[in-house]
Design a protein around this motif. Structure first.
Motif, PDB file in Angstrom:
ATOM      1  N   GLN A  26      -4.333   7.424  13.399  1.00 45.61           N
ATOM      2  CA  GLN A  26      -4.661   6.097  12.866  1.00 45.61           C
ATOM      3  C   GLN A  26      -5.355   5.249  13.923  1.00 45.61           C
ATOM      4  O   GLN A  26      -6.349   4.586  13.650  1.00 45.61           O
ATOM      5  CB  GLN A  26      -3.386   5.381  12.421  1.00 45.61           C
ATOM      6  CG  GLN A  26      -2.975   5.740  11.024  1.00 45.61           C
ATOM      7  CD  GLN A  26      -1.907   4.803  10.479  1.00 45.61           C
ATOM      8  OE1 GLN A  26      -0.907   5.258  10.008  1.00 45.61           O
ATOM      9  NE2 GLN A  26      -2.112   3.511  10.554  1.00 45.61           N
ATOM     10  N   GLU A  54       0.854  -1.180   0.000  1.00 44.53           N
ATOM     11  CA  GLU A  54       0.000   0.000   0.000  1.00 44.53           C
ATOM     12  C   GLU A  54       0.888   1.228   0.000  1.00 44.53           C
ATOM     13  O   GLU A  54       1.496   1.532   1.021  1.00 44.53           O
ATOM     14  CB  GLU A  54      -0.854   0.013   1.260  1.00 44.53           C
ATOM     15  CG  GLU A  54      -2.030  -0.906   1.221  1.00 44.53           C
ATOM     16  CD  GLU A  54      -2.730  -0.929   2.568  1.00 44.53           C
ATOM     17  OE1 GLU A  54      -3.701  -0.188   2.732  1.00 44.53           O
ATOM     18  OE2 GLU A  54      -2.291  -1.661   3.449  1.00 44.53           O
ATOM     19  N   THR A  76      -4.903   0.920   9.106  1.00 45.26           N
ATOM     20  CA  THR A  76      -4.421  -0.172   9.947  1.00 45.26           C
ATOM     21  C   THR A  76      -4.135   0.326  11.354  1.00 45.26           C
ATOM     22  O   THR A  76      -3.790   1.482  11.557  1.00 45.26           O
ATOM     23  CB  THR A  76      -3.123  -0.763   9.376  1.00 45.26           C
ATOM     24  OG1 THR A  76      -2.183   0.291   9.168  1.00 45.26           O
ATOM     25  CG2 THR A  76      -3.387  -1.477   8.078  1.00 45.26           C
ATOM     26  N   SER A  95       3.608  -3.469   4.484  1.00 41.89           N
ATOM     27  CA  SER A  95       3.972  -2.061   4.273  1.00 41.89           C
ATOM     28  C   SER A  95       3.719  -1.240   5.528  1.00 41.89           C
ATOM     29  O   SER A  95       4.472  -0.336   5.863  1.00 41.89           O
ATOM     30  CB  SER A  95       3.210  -1.472   3.094  1.00 41.89           C
ATOM     31  OG  SER A  95       2.021  -2.144   2.848  1.00 41.89           O
ATOM     32  N   SER A  96       2.650  -1.607   6.257  1.00 41.34           N
ATOM     33  CA  SER A  96       2.324  -0.893   7.477  1.00 41.34           C
ATOM     34  C   SER A  96       3.421  -1.088   8.521  1.00 41.34           C
ATOM     35  O   SER A  96       3.877  -0.128   9.152  1.00 41.34           O
ATOM     36  CB  SER A  96       0.979  -1.413   7.979  1.00 41.34           C
ATOM     37  OG  SER A  96       0.788  -1.102   9.305  1.00 41.34           O
ATOM     38  N   PRO A 156      -1.697   0.789  14.056  1.00 46.10           N
ATOM     39  CA  PRO A 156      -0.236   0.835  13.934  1.00 46.10           C
ATOM     40  C   PRO A 156       0.464  -0.280  14.722  1.00 46.10           C
ATOM     41  O   PRO A 156       0.101  -0.528  15.862  1.00 46.10           O
ATOM     42  CB  PRO A 156       0.122   2.204  14.503  1.00 46.10           C
ATOM     43  CG  PRO A 156      -1.103   3.004  14.392  1.00 46.10           C
ATOM     44  CD  PRO A 156      -2.249   2.056  14.517  1.00 46.10           C
ATOM     45  N   GLU A 174       0.930   3.995   2.867  1.00 51.85           N
ATOM     46  CA  GLU A 174       1.684   3.891   4.102  1.00 51.85           C
ATOM     47  C   GLU A 174       2.958   4.734   4.044  1.00 51.85           C
ATOM     48  O   GLU A 174       3.320   5.401   5.004  1.00 51.85           O
ATOM     49  CB  GLU A 174       2.045   2.426   4.372  1.00 51.85           C
ATOM     50  CG  GLU A 174       0.841   1.541   4.651  1.00 51.85           C
ATOM     51  CD  GLU A 174       0.277   1.776   6.047  1.00 51.85           C
ATOM     52  OE1 GLU A 174       0.950   2.425   6.847  1.00 51.85           O
ATOM     53  OE2 GLU A 174      -0.849   1.308   6.300  1.00 51.85           O
ATOM     54  N   THR A 181       6.672   0.791   7.496  1.00 48.12           N
ATOM     55  CA  THR A 181       6.526   2.239   7.664  1.00 48.12           C
ATOM     56  C   THR A 181       6.531   2.629   9.126  1.00 48.12           C
ATOM     57  O   THR A 181       7.157   3.624   9.511  1.00 48.12           O
ATOM     58  CB  THR A 181       5.204   2.723   7.053  1.00 48.12           C
ATOM     59  OG1 THR A 181       4.950   1.989   5.898  1.00 48.12           O
ATOM     60  CG2 THR A 181       5.273   4.184   6.716  1.00 48.12           C
ATOM     61  N   ASN A 182       5.832   1.857   9.958  1.00 47.05           N
ATOM     62  CA  ASN A 182       5.770   2.226  11.370  1.00 47.05           C
ATOM     63  C   ASN A 182       7.134   2.139  12.027  1.00 47.05           C
ATOM     64  O   ASN A 182       7.461   2.963  12.884  1.00 47.05           O
ATOM     65  CB  ASN A 182       4.761   1.345  12.101  1.00 47.05           C
ATOM     66  CG  ASN A 182       3.342   1.694  11.736  1.00 47.05           C
ATOM     67  OD1 ASN A 182       3.029   2.853  11.522  1.00 47.05           O
ATOM     68  ND2 ASN A 182       2.485   0.702  11.619  1.00 47.05           N
TER      69      ASN A 182
END
Lengths: 148, 431
Positions: free
Chosen positions: B380, B164, B398, B407-408, B400, B167, B411-412
């Protein structure tokens, strides 16, 4: 056998929740500790090692009674970059230096145009600056006081 | 380059021990409940996960990192809960998530090491903006774009890998906003004219707000992603307020959002469907159709009670796509109000800590950057938890660190790494 398994499983489930909270308690404690450290740091910055208290001023200058905190070496002058800013037309951009050394406070003129008065007499050298002494720059007068 | 001297990060290490303890306990409970016995070889996966957490700690200690010691334990603690939930809800995806964690840990280390000077990010602000926009529209491109579950927010090569882009867009946008607002905040916060209490900035200064609003609306209409719209515009308004201290901008922004939402509700079926489902999920036309996921989630929540059904003992698998959209309901069902409260407290600590890092940061850019990144996590969490609980229309955002998703997760971890970098800079400046 069956019953023991169920009991242990429930024990592990509850242990999970308890551990979750034990972790959180420690995390919150760490958060709280850093916040109170921050508070102490901020207070130290505001209180300073000592303070110059305004005893005489004019309309555009600092308020009478205001405490201007001092660092180990503080510059005094008209420029906003000084540690103690004195808004007075007789004050030079960088007017004087107040410093702490060998257990005493010292006052020194930084080559000002109109001079610095310590207890009413103009100073030419680095002078000992006692608590309660008064320093005058232009129309502004300040008294050295201990940190609160 | 000077060889970095390792430092002891004892506070972090102590907290990580507790993370290890609850991750193991939760995982064991889930596995034992599913298989009906305790098998010790089952804990290989959580041990691997914990080893990665430990490696991140050792990495920070070995490079002499002086930043925050609370953020990493909180982040990996949430990730640990996430692994418990993946094992519980979608055991087949566990190894995939583990490989994503390895990538996320790598991304974390890279973000910590490069860029050497974070302020460099500000210099390339329009590059970030461009990157953000390209990533944002990429799901609409014919070859790589994918539409999954009614939202065109995916990019992928068929069957190989998909992610995604949204993200990553959030981080690029926060960097851009921080740099942009640092440069223009004085212009924006000192409007020349006032009409009573309302400041009236000249039209050119309103253009960025209008521009962001247009982009947000485009995302809603073309990518059918309400969550991204809310998050995107929410971040922008929050950072604008932080930079200018002018509530007027927030008010006008929210009014524009409401107006846009109202028009979209009447003009686009997919927006209207989301709202209808939210207003009346038990409507007989919707209950077993579009609202099925939400109503199953509500039953799941209703089953929770104070202490929950017990890990592995509930029926969260009755919710479709539970592992990515409804992890909050699933977790709550099995650990109850007590567990849900603990989960929210994790986010509270994370966001509070992030905001503290922002407050202490030495430059405006770093302050805005840290605040914006913390705000992403806060927003989020609020949007997805409120969506799961039927307080607002459900969105595909999503949770976190916890929700399943590669991807989440990556990124986090990068987001946490940037926050840590800001705190490290602060620690070095203050000394």
């Amino acid at each position: 056998m069956e019953i023991t398994f169920a009991v242990i499983l429930w024990a592990v489930r509850i242990a999970f929740l308890v551990l979750l909270y034990l972790f959180l308690i420690r995390a919150f404690r760490a958060l709280h500790r850093s916040l109170s450290d921050e508070h102490i740091a901020v207070t130290a910055r505001q209180v300073g090692l000592a303070a110059l208290v305004v005893i005489r001023s004019h309309a555009g200058g600092p308020r009478v009674g205001e405490r201007l905190p001092l660092r180990a070496v503080s510059s005094v002058g008209r420029d906003a970059g000084n540690d103690v800013v004195l808004n007075d037309e007789a004050a030079s951009t960088k007017h004087a230096i107040v410093s702490f050394a060998d257990g005493d406070w010292w006052l020194e003129d930084a080559g000002s145009t109109n001079g610095t008065l310590l207890n009413g007499s103009r100073i030419w050298d680095k002078e000992r600056f006692h608590y309660g002494d008064e320093v005058a720059v232009g129309r502004i007068a300040l008294r050295l006081e201990r940190a609160q | 380059m000077i060889r970095p001297r390792p430092v002891a990060r004892l506070g972090e290490l102590r907290l990580l021990v507790w993370v290890a303890a609850f991750t193991l306990a939760g995982y064991v409970a889930v596995v034992a409940a599913a298989s009906g016995r305790f098998a010790w070889y089952e804990i290989v996966v959580p041990i691997a996960v914990l080893a990665i957490f430990g490696a991140l700690h050792l990495f920070l200690a070995s490079i002499g990192f002086r930043g925050d010691q609370l953020l990493l334990p909180i982040s990996v603690g949430l990730t640990g809960i996430g692994f418990i939930l993946v094992e519980r809800l979608a055991p087949g995806l566990l190894l995939q998530q583990l490989s994503w964690l390895v990538i996320a840990a790598g991304a974390f280390c890279v973000t910590i090491l490069i860029p050497r000077d974070l302020s460099v990010l500000a210099r390339y602000k329009y590059t970030w903006a461009l990157l953000g926009v390209v990533l944002l529209v990429s799901p609409l491109l014919p070859v790589v774009g994918r539409e999954i579950n009614g939202a065109s927010i995916w990019v992928g090569v068929a069957g190989v890998v998909q992610f995604e882009p949204w993200e990553f867009v959030k981080i690029a946008l926060v960097i851009f906003f921080a740099a942009y607002l640092e440069e223009y905040r004085e212009v924006l916060s000192t409007p020349p004219r006032r009409l009573g209490p309302i400041p009236v900035p000249p039209i050119p200064y309103l253009l960025p707000i209008v521009g962001m609003w247009l982009v947000a609306m485009l995302v809603m209409v073309f990518e059918k992603d309400l969550g991204a719209t809310l998050l995107f515009f929410g971040i922008f308004l929050a950072m604008l307020y932080l930079a200018t201290g002018e509530p007027f901008y927030v008010v006008i922004g929210l009014l524009m959002l409401v107006a846009g939402g109202f028009v979209a509700y009447h003009a686009f079926a997919h927006v209207a469907a989301r709202v209808d489902v939210w207003l009346a999920p038990f409507n007989s036309d919707l209950r077993f159709d579009q609202a099925y996921q939400l109503t199953q989630g509500l039953f799941s929540l209703a089953n929770a009670g104070l202490l929950g059904a017990g890990l592995g003992n509930g029926m969260p698998e009755q919710i479709p796509v539970v592992w990515s959209d409804f992890v909050f309901d699933a977790f709550t069902e099995e650990v109850g109000f007590v567990g849900a409260l603990a989960l929210l407290a994790f986010y509270l600590v994370f966001v509070y800590r992030g905001m503290l890092i922002a407050l202490r940061a030495p430059t405006t850019f770093l302050q805005l950057l840290a605040a914006g990144l913390s705000f992403i996590v806060a927003f989020q969490t609020l949007v997805i938890v409120a969506g799961n609980a039927k307080l607002i229309p459900l969105t595909g955002i999503t949770l976190p660190f916890v929700a399943y998703g590669g991807s989440s997760l990556v990124t986090n971890f990068m987001l946490a790494a940037v926050l840590l970098r800001v705190s490290d800079i602060t620690a070095r400046v203050r000394r």
